[in-house]
Design a protein around this motif. Structure first.
Motif, mmCIF file in Angstrom:
data_model
loop_
_atom_site.group_PDB
_atom_site.id
_atom_site.type_symbol
_atom_site.label_atom_id
_atom_site.label_comp_id
_atom_site.label_asym_id
_atom_site.label_seq_id
_atom_site.Cartn_x
_atom_site.Cartn_y
_atom_site.Cartn_z
ATOM 1 N N THR A 55 -132.208 35.901 118.224
ATOM 2 C CA THR A 55 -131.793 34.560 118.645
ATOM 3 C C THR A 55 -131.615 33.647 117.444
ATOM 4 O O THR A 55 -132.347 33.757 116.452
ATOM 5 N N ALA A 56 -130.651 32.741 117.546
ATOM 6 C CA ALA A 56 -130.402 31.809 116.440
ATOM 7 C C ALA A 56 -129.851 30.499 116.973
ATOM 8 O O ALA A 56 -129.195 30.465 118.030
ATOM 9 N N ILE A 57 -130.106 29.420 116.248
ATOM 10 C CA ILE A 57 -129.518 28.123 116.578
ATOM 11 C C ILE A 57 -128.953 27.512 115.300
ATOM 12 O O ILE A 57 -129.584 27.554 114.242
ATOM 13 N N GLU A 58 -127.743 26.991 115.417
ATOM 14 C CA GLU A 58 -127.106 26.269 114.326
ATOM 15 C C GLU A 58 -127.220 24.780 114.622
ATOM 16 O O GLU A 58 -126.725 24.301 115.646
ATOM 17 N N LEU A 59 -127.856 24.041 113.729
ATOM 18 C CA LEU A 59 -128.052 22.608 113.914
ATOM 19 C C LEU A 59 -126.968 21.836 113.178
ATOM 20 O O LEU A 59 -126.654 22.121 112.020
ATOM 21 N N GLY A 60 -126.399 20.835 113.873
ATOM 22 C CA GLY A 60 -125.395 19.971 113.256
ATOM 23 C C GLY A 60 -124.165 20.724 112.829
ATOM 24 O O GLY A 60 -123.546 20.373 111.823
ATOM 25 N N LEU B 126 -125.861 38.186 117.925
ATOM 26 C CA LEU B 126 -127.046 37.428 118.298
ATOM 27 C C LEU B 126 -126.801 36.563 119.527
ATOM 28 O O LEU B 126 -125.660 36.249 119.863
ATOM 29 N N GLU B 127 -127.882 36.160 120.157
ATOM 30 C CA GLU B 127 -127.823 35.118 121.180
ATOM 31 C C GLU B 127 -127.845 33.791 120.426
ATOM 32 O O GLU B 127 -128.840 33.487 119.754
ATOM 33 N N VAL B 128 -126.786 33.014 120.511
ATOM 34 C CA VAL B 128 -126.661 31.847 119.643
ATOM 35 C C VAL B 128 -126.503 30.546 120.425
ATOM 36 O O VAL B 128 -125.940 30.511 121.524
ATOM 37 N N THR B 129 -127.002 29.492 119.799
ATOM 38 C CA THR B 129 -126.914 28.138 120.337
ATOM 39 C C THR B 129 -126.373 27.224 119.239
ATOM 40 O O THR B 129 -126.712 27.379 118.069
ATOM 41 N N LEU B 130 -125.542 26.288 119.640
ATOM 42 C CA LEU B 130 -125.020 25.261 118.728
ATOM 43 C C LEU B 130 -125.532 23.910 119.196
ATOM 44 O O LEU B 130 -125.349 23.541 120.356
ATOM 45 N N LEU B 131 -126.195 23.176 118.302
ATOM 46 C CA LEU B 131 -126.695 21.841 118.640
ATOM 47 C C LEU B 131 -126.079 20.826 117.694
ATOM 48 O O LEU B 131 -126.145 20.971 116.476
ATOM 49 N N LEU C 29 -134.026 32.589 114.112
ATOM 50 C CA LEU C 29 -133.302 32.058 112.954
ATOM 51 C C LEU C 29 -132.814 30.651 113.263
ATOM 52 O O LEU C 29 -132.141 30.427 114.278
ATOM 53 N N VAL C 30 -133.159 29.722 112.405
ATOM 54 C CA VAL C 30 -132.691 28.329 112.519
ATOM 55 C C VAL C 30 -131.914 28.021 111.251
ATOM 56 O O VAL C 30 -132.439 28.169 110.142
#
Length: 250
Positions: free
Chosen positions: A46-51, A67-72, A113-114
């Motif tokens: 899992t990962a998130i991309e900030l900004g 990956l399972e990904v999120t965009l914030l 992962l951040v």
């Protein structure tokens, strides 16, 4: 002094000025080697991309590393994201989107992962924005942050030919030792922080600059590329980026 060096209007205008945002991302996209190593060595899922709007790194991580990904981000224009996904053979549901203010949002989950690429330098309080990243990191997870190095030749270009853009950046944040100390104080382990890339210069909306500026920039870019190809090295004076990487204890 306010912490935020930009506002929503700045980012709306910034992204509206950009054309051709939906591009096909190559497998050797910038920072691909570092990200691939992190994912493979730590069994990241899992990962998130900030900004990160429009989500280039979220798309890269989904497309190539599965990956399972999120965009914030606090400005997200869905048609642009969807067009980028389509261009890269992905569907709308392949990325979760959170449109919110990072400073009022409390993470509902943590991630292996951040990452952020070009975010923390837009804030005056570098420790605060890094600690907000850390809040998203799962125990045992990895923090990966990149930012431009405007203490190098590239920063001279920004300051002299795009002062408005230069002033939107906290130059003091572009200090690898400062970044490392913030992470160590926050309790992170295996902290690595340093300059990345041999040489590069760029200007935002370059095609709108006078021809003389564009020609000068091209000449400097070419000279720097030749020099660092003959004598390859990374340094504060020439490297265009800084990379910060650290792990959170289990």
């Amino acid at each position: 002094m306010a912490n935020l060096l930009t506002d929503r209007a700045f980012w709306v205008n910034y992204w509206e000025s950009k054309k051709g945002l939906a591009v096909q991302l190559p497998e050797n996209y910038l920072f691909h080697r570092q990200l691939t190593e992190i994912v493979e060595e730590n069994q990241v899922t899992t990962a998130i991309e900030l900004g990160g709007f429009p989500g280039y790194y979220a798309v890269f991580l989904k497309k190539y590393l599965k990956l399972e990904v999120t965009l914030l981000d606090y400005f997200v224009h869905p048609p642009v994201v969807n067009e980028l996904l389509k261009k890269n053979g992905l569907a709308e549901q392949d990325i979760q989107i959170i449109e919110t203010d990072l400073f009022s949002y409390h993470p509902e989950q943590q991630y292996d992962l951040v990452l952020s690429c070009g975010l923390i330098e837009h804030f005056n309080d570098t420790a605060d924005i890094i600690n907000r990243h850390i809040n998203f990191v799962k125990p045992g997870g990895t923090l990966f942050i990149t930012l431009p190095n405007f203490n190098a030749v590239n920063g001279w270009f920004q300051k002299n030919f795009d002062k408005e853009n230069y002033d939107k950046h906290n130059i003091n944040s572009m200090n690898p030792q400062l970044l490392k100390s913030i992470c160590e104080k926050a309790g992170l382990k295996n902290v690595e922080s340093g300059y990345f890339g041999r040489f590069s210069v760029w200007l935002e909306n370059e095609n709108q600059k006078p021809a003389t500026v564009r020609l000068f920039k091209k000449a400097v870019w070419l000279t720097g590329k030749i020099l660092t190809k003959i004598i390859p090295f990374e340094s504060k004076s020439l490297s265009p980026y800084i990379i910060l990487q650290a792990k959170k204890d289990l």
